[in-house]
Design a protein around this motif. Structure first.
Motif, short mmCIF file in Angstrom:
data_model
loop_
_atom_site.label_atom_id
_atom_site.label_comp_id
_atom_site.label_asym_id
_atom_site.label_seq_id
_atom_site.Cartn_x
_atom_site.Cartn_y
_atom_site.Cartn_z
N SER A 82 0.86 -1.17 0.13
CA SER A 82 -0.14 -0.06 -0.30
C SER A 82 0.84 1.24 0.30
N LEU A 83 2.08 1.16 0.45
CA LEU A 83 2.87 2.31 0.73
C LEU A 83 3.39 2.44 -0.68
N SER A 84 3.92 1.49 -1.54
CA SER A 84 4.48 1.51 -2.98
C SER A 84 3.53 1.97 -3.73
N LYS A 85 2.12 1.86 -3.63
CA LYS A 85 1.13 2.21 -4.71
C LYS A 85 0.59 3.61 -4.21
N LEU A 86 0.68 4.19 -2.96
CA LEU A 86 0.59 5.65 -2.72
C LEU A 86 1.75 6.38 -3.24
N ALA A 87 3.02 5.87 -3.11
CA ALA A 87 4.17 6.56 -3.70
C ALA A 87 3.93 6.97 -5.17
N MET A 88 3.38 5.81 -5.75
CA MET A 88 3.20 5.89 -7.10
C MET A 88 2.16 6.83 -7.67
N MET A 89 1.23 7.28 -6.96
CA MET A 89 0.20 8.28 -6.97
C MET A 89 1.01 9.75 -6.88
N ALA A 90 1.79 9.74 -5.99
CA ALA A 90 2.58 11.10 -5.62
C ALA A 90 3.77 11.17 -6.75
N PHE A 91 4.26 10.21 -6.94
CA PHE A 91 5.31 10.29 -8.18
C PHE A 91 4.63 10.64 -9.35
#
Length: 274
Positions: free
Chosen positions: A169-178
């Protein structure tokens, strides 16, 4: 909304789909090939890349299909992948960062990074930076409806104890922010950048994390939609649920979060952006 994968001609257009040896990535590659697109197939196993290229070629409507075998858990390998693509093709119309992993147990890459973070976030960040000047139309990143609500910058490598769902879930939130930050950086006459949840789809990843509770891969056309549909031309910095515009997490919209994440990823990957 059902996407007709071959409803328009993609003849002459070139698509790179990472992680396209099975699941949604392979399905998307087949959709694009059916419409006449040129496909770059990617995976980490030569045998699986060859098999996927064969399947995509069998579906192709005139475009070429090429395979590349590189391990996205290794940033040196990502650099090699980008160099090989640059040597082989002059233009990418669409870069689709589809590859991703869900890990049941804590594991680290040979370079010392937590595996999920490396593959799901670092690799697409670095690969996009290395190929950005080749991309003319669209960058599509895969996030998830399972994205978290906040980024703990002191726990990017699961320093506080590994959680399989937490790391994902952390990685997928980071992909949103990126994606949101990338869209801000791109010139108005350049490519767009969007991310999506491709849907709850019966893939190996879904089985590993949640069980087979989704729809068949054959119905997962969200990536195809975002990579090709004329209705989203000019749309950038957004999050989609399949083929529908969704609400990006508030944390991913925060400039301070985006800037800090970008800085961390530059340090971790050595990415130099044009």
């Amino acid at each position: 909304m059902k996407v007709e994968a071959h409803s328009q001609s993609l003849k002459g257009l070139t698509y790179l789909v990472t992680g396209s040896t099975d699941g949604i990535g392979q399905h998307t590659a087949i959709n694009l090939a059916k419409a006449g697109g040129n496909l770059i197939i990617h995976g980490r196993s030569q045998q699986r890349v060859d098999a996927s290229c064969k399947r995509v070629r069998e579906a192709a409507a005139g475009g070429w299909v090429k395979g590349f075998t590189y391990d996205l858990s290794c940033m040196q390998s990502v650099q090699g992948f980008a160099a090989a693509v640059r040597q082989d093709v002059p233009t990418l119309n669409v870069l689709l960062n589809n590859a991703g992993v869900f890990e049941q147990r804590m594991s680290k890459t040979g370079e010392g990074f937590e595996m999920v973070w490396a593959v799901n976030v670092m690799a697409p960040f670095l690969l996009t930076s290395l190929l950005l000047d080749l991309v003319t139309d669209r960058i599509v990143n895969v996030s998830s409806i399972s994205a978290g609500s906040s980024i703990d910058f002191s726990n990017l490598q699961q320093e506080k104890g590994f959680s399989s769902h937490g790391s994902y879930s952390l990685s997928k939130l980071a992909m949103m922010a990126f994606t949101a930050k990338l869209a801000k950086r791109l010139p108005r006459d350049g490519p767009t950048a969007n991310c999506l949840d491709p849907g709850t789809v019966n893939t190996k990843m879904l089985e590993a994390g949640w069980g087979m509770c989704g729809m068949p891969v054959a119905l997962a056309d969200g990536e195809t939609f975002l990579a090709t549909d004329p209705s989203v031309k000019g749309t950038s910095g957004e999050y989609f649920n399949g083929s529908r515009l969704g609400a990006m997490r508030g944390e991913a919209r925060k400039t301070k979060v985006q800037d800090r994440l970008w800085s961390v990823l530059e340090q971790q990957t050595g990415a130099v952006w044009p």
